[in-house]
Design an enzyme around this catalytic site. Sequence first.
Site, PDB file in Angstrom:
ATOM      1  N   ASP A  82       0.833  -1.197   0.000  1.00 16.50           N
ATOM      2  CA  ASP A  82       0.000   0.000   0.000  1.00 16.50           C
ATOM      3  C   ASP A  82       0.871   1.252   0.000  1.00 16.50           C
ATOM      4  OD1 ASP A  82      -2.585   1.388   0.249  1.00 16.50           O
ATOM      5  OD2 ASP A  82      -1.910   1.850   2.278  1.00 16.50           O
ATOM      6  N   ARG A 127     -11.368  10.463 -11.153  1.00 16.25           N
ATOM      7  CA  ARG A 127     -10.708  10.517  -9.846  1.00 16.25           C
ATOM      8  C   ARG A 127     -10.110   9.165  -9.436  1.00 16.25           C
ATOM      9  NH1 ARG A 127     -14.911  11.839  -5.882  1.00 16.25           N
ATOM     10  NH2 ARG A 127     -13.192  11.700  -4.409  1.00 16.25           N
ATOM     11  N   LYS A 128     -10.356   8.142 -10.209  1.00 21.42           N
ATOM     12  CA  LYS A 128      -9.863   6.802  -9.874  1.00 21.42           C
ATOM     13  C   LYS A 128      -8.473   6.573 -10.465  1.00 21.42           C
ATOM     14  CE  LYS A 128     -14.453   4.735  -9.823  1.00 21.42           C
ATOM     15  NZ  LYS A 128     -15.319   3.725 -10.475  1.00 21.42           N
TER      16      LYS A 128
END
Length: 168
Positions: A82, A127-128
Amino acid sequence: MVSPDTTRHTPVSLERSNPTIDERANYCFGCGPANPQGLHLVFTTDTSDPGFPVATCHFQLDRFHEGPPGHIHGGIVAALLDEAMSKINRPLNVLAMTRHMEVDYLKPVPLYQPLVLTSRHLRRDGRKLFHEAEIQNSDGTTLARAKGLFIVVDEKLLALAGLTQPED
């Protein structure tokens, strides 16, 4: 200001009101230099193709990150992946947060060995942001990989919610 006690996990320095995002990043578990219990990861970013940056980090963890004997805890592996994917957001000039992440644990990730963490931007849809990351050992074997969806966040909305200090 709240007095420190042994049940709190927030550093005293973050207890003041409204630290900026950059001040909070100093305490980021993955890369924050001011977090004494963090991973202290340092990334280099290749922006030779500005639309598709790649971030790389060489690291080695020890017993404080152990899950199965001699190997990194699966939650730490997920945090590493992440963190690597989040590093791609800055060269894309966006503030974005993880919305969804899939992790494939291919082989146990060993402690006390040099490892390489790499991430790359795949594509954008409004926005992704779609990213991927992997951890490899020194011979190039992929031990774990992830795909992530990050959502670009408007810093002004964060400021309205009291999560950042608005810029002057």
